[in-house]
Design a protein around this motif. Sequence first.
Motif, mmCIF file in Angstrom:
data_model
loop_
_atom_site.group_PDB
_atom_site.id
_atom_site.type_symbol
_atom_site.label_atom_id
_atom_site.label_comp_id
_atom_site.label_asym_id
_atom_site.label_seq_id
_atom_site.Cartn_x
_atom_site.Cartn_y
_atom_site.Cartn_z
ATOM 1 N N GLU A 245 70.112 31.638 92.506
ATOM 2 C CA GLU A 245 70.155 32.236 91.171
ATOM 3 C C GLU A 245 70.648 33.685 91.212
ATOM 4 O O GLU A 245 71.135 34.205 90.213
ATOM 5 C CB GLU A 245 68.782 32.177 90.505
ATOM 6 C CG GLU A 245 68.359 30.787 90.054
ATOM 7 C CD GLU A 245 67.856 29.907 91.194
ATOM 8 O OE1 GLU A 245 67.883 30.363 92.356
ATOM 9 O OE2 GLU A 245 67.458 28.761 90.936
ATOM 10 N N ASP A 246 70.504 34.338 92.374
ATOM 11 C CA ASP A 246 70.924 35.738 92.478
ATOM 12 C C ASP A 246 72.400 35.902 92.799
ATOM 13 O O ASP A 246 72.913 37.023 92.834
ATOM 14 C CB ASP A 246 70.117 36.456 93.573
ATOM 15 C CG ASP A 246 68.676 36.644 93.137
ATOM 16 O OD1 ASP A 246 68.405 36.452 91.940
ATOM 17 O OD2 ASP A 246 67.851 36.972 94.004
ATOM 18 N N LYS A 277 73.523 32.905 86.660
ATOM 19 C CA LYS A 277 72.192 32.316 86.504
ATOM 20 C C LYS A 277 72.186 30.815 86.747
ATOM 21 O O LYS A 277 71.184 30.163 86.508
ATOM 22 C CB LYS A 277 71.590 32.599 85.110
ATOM 23 C CG LYS A 277 71.452 34.080 84.786
ATOM 24 C CD LYS A 277 70.306 34.717 85.559
ATOM 25 C CE LYS A 277 70.316 36.228 85.331
ATOM 26 N NZ LYS A 277 69.626 36.960 86.370
ATOM 27 N N SER A 279 71.605 27.527 88.702
ATOM 28 C CA SER A 279 70.816 27.170 89.872
ATOM 29 C C SER A 279 71.716 26.298 90.739
ATOM 30 O O SER A 279 72.790 25.871 90.297
ATOM 31 C CB SER A 279 69.560 26.403 89.470
ATOM 32 O OG SER A 279 69.929 25.090 89.074
#
Lengths: 611, 326
Positions: A245-246, A277, A279
């Motif tokens: 996510e980062d 964002k 996943s």
Amino acid sequence: MKVVGITTQQEVFVGSKERNFRINEFLIIEDPYQGSLLGEVVEAKTFNRYIPLNIYGDFVDSSVLESLKALGYNIDEDTIYIAKIRLLNEALYPIQTGSDVRLPQFLEVKDLMIKSRVDEGLVLGIIKNTDDLAKDMDDEFKDLLHTFEEGDLLEQRDIPYILDIKSMHHYPHIGVFGGSGSGKSFGLRVILEELMRLNIPTIVLDPHFEMDFSQPASYLDDEAIDFKNRFKCLQVGTHVGVKFEDLTAQDLKNLLSAASNLTDSMSNVVDILFKPKDSYYSFYNRMQMLTEAQEEGSLDRIENRINNAADPEERRAWMERKELFISYDKTCPYNSVRGIIWRLRRLENDGVFSKDIREIEDGLQNGKLIVIQGNTRILQVFSTYLLNNLYHKRREYKDALYKKTEADYFPPFIIVTDEAHNFAPKAYESPSKSIIKEISQEGRKYGVFLILATQRPTLLDETITAQLNTKLIFRTVRASDIQTIQEETDLTMEECRRLPYLRTGDVFISSADMGRTIFARIRAALTTSPHTLNPFDELKSKFKEDDEDFLKLIMDKLPINDIELAQLALEIEQEAKITYTVNQLEEKLNKLVEKKHIKKEETIFGFRYNI
Amino acid sequence: MYNINDKLKEKVEDLNQALRVKYRDIFELDKGQLRDFINKHIGQIKKMDKLDRAQLSLYQSKGGIVGVDGSVNKVGGAYPHFIEIYQAMAKCTNRREDPVVLADIYSPLYIEEEEMEEDDDLFQNKRDVKLATLEVEAAIESVKRHKPYAILMDGGLIRYNIDAHDSWLELRGLCEERGTIIVGVIKDIKTSIIGDMIRELDGKINSTIYDREILFGLLDYGEMVLVKDEANKKGPQGYASVFLRSSLAPTVIGMDIIDSQRDKLEEMAQLVFTLTPENSRGVPLWLDIVDKEVLISDELIRSLLEQYMDRGLYERFFISERDKRN
């Protein structure tokens, strides 16, 4: 000791009848006109005009020399010792021939030898051949360490070599070069121990799984510092990983290309399909569905799928695919998307996306040494992400300070890696190279430093090599590497010639703050590597263990006739739950015979095994 | 350049032929016969043993062994424009740091009043006298200072008797008085004792044949011949001699000793044998070492003269045309 022969402003020869010289030792020349001048021995020679036993072409045998000795004349005493001395600072005039030469006091050389206090620098070892100077050394510098000489642990007798860690601010980055078996890994271990002693936040990339510091060295009994709370071994995929996510699109591309190189089209696919964002699953699904739609081939056929869907769920899924197909089919070629999927799966299988780097950051904040373990390829992938991430955190903090805005504190830290040529290779681009290069050029400003070890300095990126201000050079045999070392350091021709012959653990340290090369010996490490068991010893002890186990099994069944082996196999299976075939049993028994644990006798009923 | 004059070639061949004819009788003699002859008429051929450590240590405790040697350097051109520099050294195995070194200098241009030289022959004599005297004086000083067990002189003692008579008598007296053994080691023997004896008894030979020619290869390694007095009668009285083969080289060296110490001759021969490397020219190493130390290089001498003489004088008198050639 006197200055002899022709002198220059830089170099003189010194002769002595009593004292043999050692290379790299320091001497003071008392020039009657220029005062005391400090010099270092760069070449040492001895000379005896009667030996090589050659007078007027005669070959002198040792019995005659022995006879002369019995008569009171020892020919060895006619040996003359000659040293070539290079002055540390050039003199104004050539040195006066005949000037006296003496050993310096510790105080006269202290500033040259010791640049840092013990509690502020890395105590890496001793400066070789300084035992004469060390006698009147301050107590602060005594008994700091042990060295290994010929397998024996020795007390410290020389001046310690203390690397001034603070000077890294001006002269950043350290290179550690040396062939295998030269003491390079050992030296790296000592450096890491010292970094831990000073609680300096450090990241270690450890492709060899050897930088574990929990095992105190067997040869040190009491004084071992316990490093257990000062370091942490973390394995990529098990303890740490990348938090998907980062990731930015660029991060992701770096990661994927570390798995295998990306084509332009593939990197385009990532740019288009990857949303902030995302996943792992949302990104993966998007690509998966797009390819499924593309496999259908045309909008009509997808429509068909929608119309013929068995249930509403399937119908909705195909509707989604249709959307994707309409948006991306033109810009994302099928094969490129497949390529990205394949690379992403590979990283996922390695566990790269299952964890985050929280633990690493916490460790650094607490001044710990964090060892990141994984195979070379995984480490390349992970380090690219990790170093980028950490470096930019530190950078943001420093930049914020400068701009007088708020930012979370992030400490300065040191990055250490063995086999650095894998992370920053000279010949080709690699993702980890760009971040290492950036740190090598700008890291100094932000307090991020590199310690790069490699046995192939020739293969290390040249821009990076040029930024290594301090270099530790262990034994090096390969001519091309010696060539590189000669170009990249201030080692002289003579010193380079000595490189192939250095003993394990002996090292030339060329550092900008010393202004010259120091010949040192790395101290004995306080901890040992987990890989110290010799694999051949391991084999031997394993075989021995096996033999002993088997011997125990059959001991009370001896003697055994070879016709009873089937029966024996049955008994063993019942008692020990181990199944052997008759052939296996026979082989094992014969092996025991070979090693003389049991005997094989010939009887009228065939062979018999007995004690 | 490489064409040798035919005349010269002929001359060399003639020489070879002449030598062959002259020595035919000797060469034809059987080695065994010759050894028998020596055993019977000259002295017994004996095998020497090397001295053991204990014996050598005893010498050491009794003062060690002194080696005496001299050197000559000549700078300049033809008579009388040259300087000769003599140096003699007596060095004791026990006292390495304290050798006796004496030096002298001679130039025909600077003569003390009473002596006037005209020709080269006389000069040669002068040189021998100077050098011998210097060596004997070094030995005298050494006996007084080092108190050695024995002295090895480089060269036969008879030479000193002739060239440095007065000093020699003093040295001899001193050694006899103190019990210091003094021997001369002769690298190039010039006697003809055996040849003379053959000529006398056999009559076959009528020219002079030297001992070195006969003894070449005749003695085995470690053998010596103690020359009987009656065989040695031709030489000056008062000395006893021995021939020995001290190394694997076929040449033979000689030694002499003063009469009163003749019972020590065999022992000294063994000492020389012990101190001589097997694979050498046969000279005891100690004398070689002294020889090397006493030697001054020509360059050193030249720089000495350049430094301590007025340049003008030096150039005027002592630089020869030959010196300037390169």
